[in-house]
Scaffold this active site. Structure first.
Site, PDB file in Angstrom:
ATOM      1  N   CYS A  79     -24.020  -9.587 -29.749  1.00 46.81           N
ATOM      2  CA  CYS A  79     -23.951  -8.811 -30.989  1.00 46.81           C
ATOM      3  C   CYS A  79     -24.433  -7.386 -30.761  1.00 46.81           C
ATOM      4  CB  CYS A  79     -24.792  -9.476 -32.076  1.00 46.81           C
ATOM      5  SG  CYS A  79     -24.089 -11.038 -32.634  1.00 46.81           S
ATOM      6  N   CYS A 121     -22.223   7.673 -21.277  1.00 43.96           N
ATOM      7  CA  CYS A 121     -21.889   6.564 -22.183  1.00 43.96           C
ATOM      8  C   CYS A 121     -23.161   6.144 -22.909  1.00 43.96           C
ATOM      9  CB  CYS A 121     -21.274   5.401 -21.411  1.00 43.96           C
ATOM     10  SG  CYS A 121     -22.406   4.636 -20.248  1.00 43.96           S
TER      11      CYS A 121
END
Lengths: 134, 555
Positions: free
Chosen positions: B323, B511
């Protein structure tokens, strides 16, 4: 019926979770129609779409002339739909990779004979990626 | 060859005999359980009616009362009812004054539930699906919730609310702020504390109020249901203890978030003979499975499949998203947790199937036909919040005859769990570690911040568009990385960030955490060669926040 209709099996194919996206974060869904199939060009634009349901038209018989089954559909999807080089995200050791559940008309394909299930017009095949989050 | 054939025949014969005997044993056990349940229910009902409505029940009720501390009432009832002393005309008539004479104390023992419980559970008890019987079954039930995250919080809340007698709560994690949007039992004050303690506080007025500094006695009235007995386990489930713990419960809920725990919980449920309600969620999707139901002996095809029957092999570790990586919408995982509680209530309050006729179970000879058990129809419920229809139920296979956990050929045993020879971490594999780039291909966030911002360098942000729109560095170009090296490089060339690389300008790739950026540098090297000067920012925006800009959003 046209010649084309007798040769091909219209199917619904759905990826509940795009097999190509699991390394990335986009929902990349495969979309295919007959024209795109025969057009046979393009690359990524064929793969990248925001739909998860696809109407595909599968040849009625496989290369050996046998009636098309789910095993052939998987190979056919790999060859005709996926331009992504990471085939292992969908197929591993000559079968759909672990963690993807194949449903034929809302039933686990193991109830229907797995790869050997012969596809009928209008069949719905869903590739479900198992979830682990909680 | 003949010898082998004989041996095989003998093996088959023995297996059939064992299966047949086990089946009969199970029938007997089921009948015993049924009889015990009937007796218990009858006892509770009779206690409920000790006031004397049906005359024929008074006798048994009095027997029960004799064992209690309320002997005086018993005697009074006996006398009034004509069993002792003076005869009385009708049992129904005599009972009424006793009801009043008993007062509050008598009333407490007269009904199977406390006064507060009728008020609390009345709205579910008046439905035939639950009724008094169902409520009593819930009260006698013990349920273990493994994992107190997005699934476990709502599941535990509804089970506690419904009046499950004992609720085991297991989790080794602590509460984080990023849990709060979906893990409804936790709150700001319990951040940093054990999830188990946080959940117990939410469900029950916690016994150790000092666990959280600002707890006050007023929390006692804030809790959900103090009637439930809560059993906290402040650690993750371990294979050596799993079966022993599961044996103490009637039902297990898998609310965890990783394949290793999912296989372990399923295996332990098979070994302990407990049904399992398993759910999972990611992004906007959820899946719900009821497994090992009814729980029968390994090899018994009349039982439902276990997790291994459906998923004999785990997915490659690299294909698993958490998640934290993929994202999760609170109500999505909430729906799945609530559905788990619903399935648990349905299983616990289900009326047991009628016992087979006497002749069936009395006849223990080997060639008797086994009792017909209702066919198990395992299904998986799939939820997809942004699709139509949102819910879909699909049919699943039954038990696998070669299942590693629940077949005759099972290799997963209590011994293999205790000794660790069933190794879940090895079974599920680990992610392929990144082969780190050489130092000349990397730059720290701090060093990058010192570079001139005059446009002499190109910054490529490879997060997806959604994350890029949350926060981005001015002048950066967003080219999302989705794992396909060739496609990314094509995209980068098309967007112009790779053109003119002979001008000496350097490319920097960033990133979220510093993993994808390394893959991108490698992709550029592979497809464009070493002429392109490209480096990645080590540790991504996490390092940027820690080393350069403390105000950078940490999501």
């Amino acid at each position: 019926m046209t010649a084309e209709q007798t040769k091909n099996i219209p199917l619904k194919v759905e990826f509940t979770y795009a097999p190509l996206t699991e390394l990335g974060s986009h929902d990349i869904i495969l979309k295919l129609s007959e024209e795109q199939l025969t057009f046979n060009s393009g690359g990524l634009e064929l793969l990248f779409s925001d739909q998860r349901k696809h109407n595909v038209s599968l040849p009625r018989n496989d290369l050996a002339g046998e009636p098309s089954n789910v095993g052939f559909l998987v190979t056919w999807l790999c060859e005709n739909l996926m331009k992504d080089p990471r085939k292992e995200m969908f197929v591993l050791d000559d079968s759909v990779r672990p963690g993807i559940l194949v449903l034929i008309n809302d039933a686990d394909w193991e109830l229907e004979g797995e790869e050997n299930y012969e596809l009928q017009a209008g069949d719905e095949v869903v590739f479900v990626s198992t979830l682990h989050g909680g | 060859m003949d010898m082998f054939t004989t041996t095989d025949t003998h093996l088959t014969f023995l297996r059939t005999q064992i299966a047949s005997t086990e089946s009969q044993l199970r029938t007997l056990k089921a009948q015993l359980a049924q009889a015990e349940l009937s007796a218990q229910t009858a006892r509770q009902l009779h206690e409920a009616y000790q006031g004397g409505f049906p005359a024929e029940w008074i006798e048994e009720t009095l027997g029960a009362l004799d064992d209690s501390s309320e002997r005086d009432i018993a005697r009074k009832l006996r006398q009034d009812g004509g069993f002792e002393g003076a005869p009385t005309p009708a049992p129904a008539a005599v009972a009424v004054p006793v009801l009043d004479a008993g007062g509050a104390k008598a009333r407490a023992g007269r009904w199977p539930l406390a006064d507060e419980e009728y008020k609390r559970y009345g709205r579910q008890m008046i439905m035939p699906e639950i009724g008094l019987h169902g409520q009593l079954r819930l009260k006698n039930a013990k349920v273990l919730v493994v994992g107190l995250g997005g699934l476990g919080c709502p599941a535990a809340a509804y089970l506690a609310g419904a009046g499950v007698g004992t609720l085991g709560l297991m989790d080794g994690d602590t509460v984080e702020v990023s849990n709060l949007h979906r893990q409804i039992a936790h709150k700001v004050r319990t951040v940093g504390g054990m999830k188990v303690d946080s959940a117990v506080e939410f469900l029950q007025a916690y016994v150790k109020l000092q666990t959280f500094a600002s707890s006050s006695p007023s929390d006692l009235v804030c809790s959900l249901n103090p009637n439930v007995k809560y059993a906290p386990y402040r650690s993750h489930l371990s294979p050596d203890k799993a079966v022993a713990i599961f044996e103490r419960y009637d039902l297990v809920l898998d609310c965890t978030d990783h394949p290793t725990s999912r296989y372990l919980i399923s295996d332990a449920c098979v070994l302990a003979g407990k049904p399992l309600v398993s759910a999972s969620a990611l992004k906007t999707e959820g899946q719900l499975l009821v497994l090992n139901n009814p729980p029968r002996a390994p090899g018994d095809a009349s039982s439902g499949p276990c997790y291994r029957c459906i998923f004999p092999k785990p997915p490659p570790a690299d294909a698993i998203q958490s998640c934290g990586e993929g994202g999760i919408l609170g109500p999505v995982v909430g729906v799945m947790g609530v559905l788990q509680a619903l399935e648990a209530i349905r299983l616990l309050t289900a009326k047991p199937p009628a016992p087979p006729p006497m002749t069936d179970w009395m006849d223990l000879s080997m060639d008797s036909t086994p009792p017909v058990t209702p066919e198990v129809k395992p299904t998986m419920l799939m939820f997809s919040a942004y699709n139509t229809p949102q819910f879909r139920s699909v049919r699943l296979r039954s038990r696998r005859t070669d299942c590693a956990a629940c077949s005759y050929q099972a290799t997963v045993t209590q011994h293999s769990l205790t000794t660790g020879s069933t190794d879940y971490i090895a079974f599920c594999g680990s992610t392929t570690p990144l082969d780190p780039l050489p130092p000349e291909s990397r730059i720290s966030a701090r060093d990058f911040a010192r570079l001139p911002t005059d446009g002499s360098n190109i910054l490529i942000d490879v997060r997806d568009e959604t994350q890029y729109s949350i926060c981005a560095l001015r002048g950066s170009t967003n080219i999302p990385w989705n794992g396909n090296a060739e496609a990314w490089v094509q995209d980068a060339v098309k967007r112009g960030v790779m053109s003119g690389y002979e001008d000496g300008r350097e490319r920097f790739v960033v990133c979220r955490l510093g993993n994808d950026s390394q893959l991108v540098v490698r992709a550029v090297r592979e497809w464009l060669g070493s002429a392109v000067r490209v480096r990645e920012i080590e540790g991504g925006f996490r390092a940027w926040r820690e080393g350069v800009d403390r105000s950078w959003p940490k999501y």
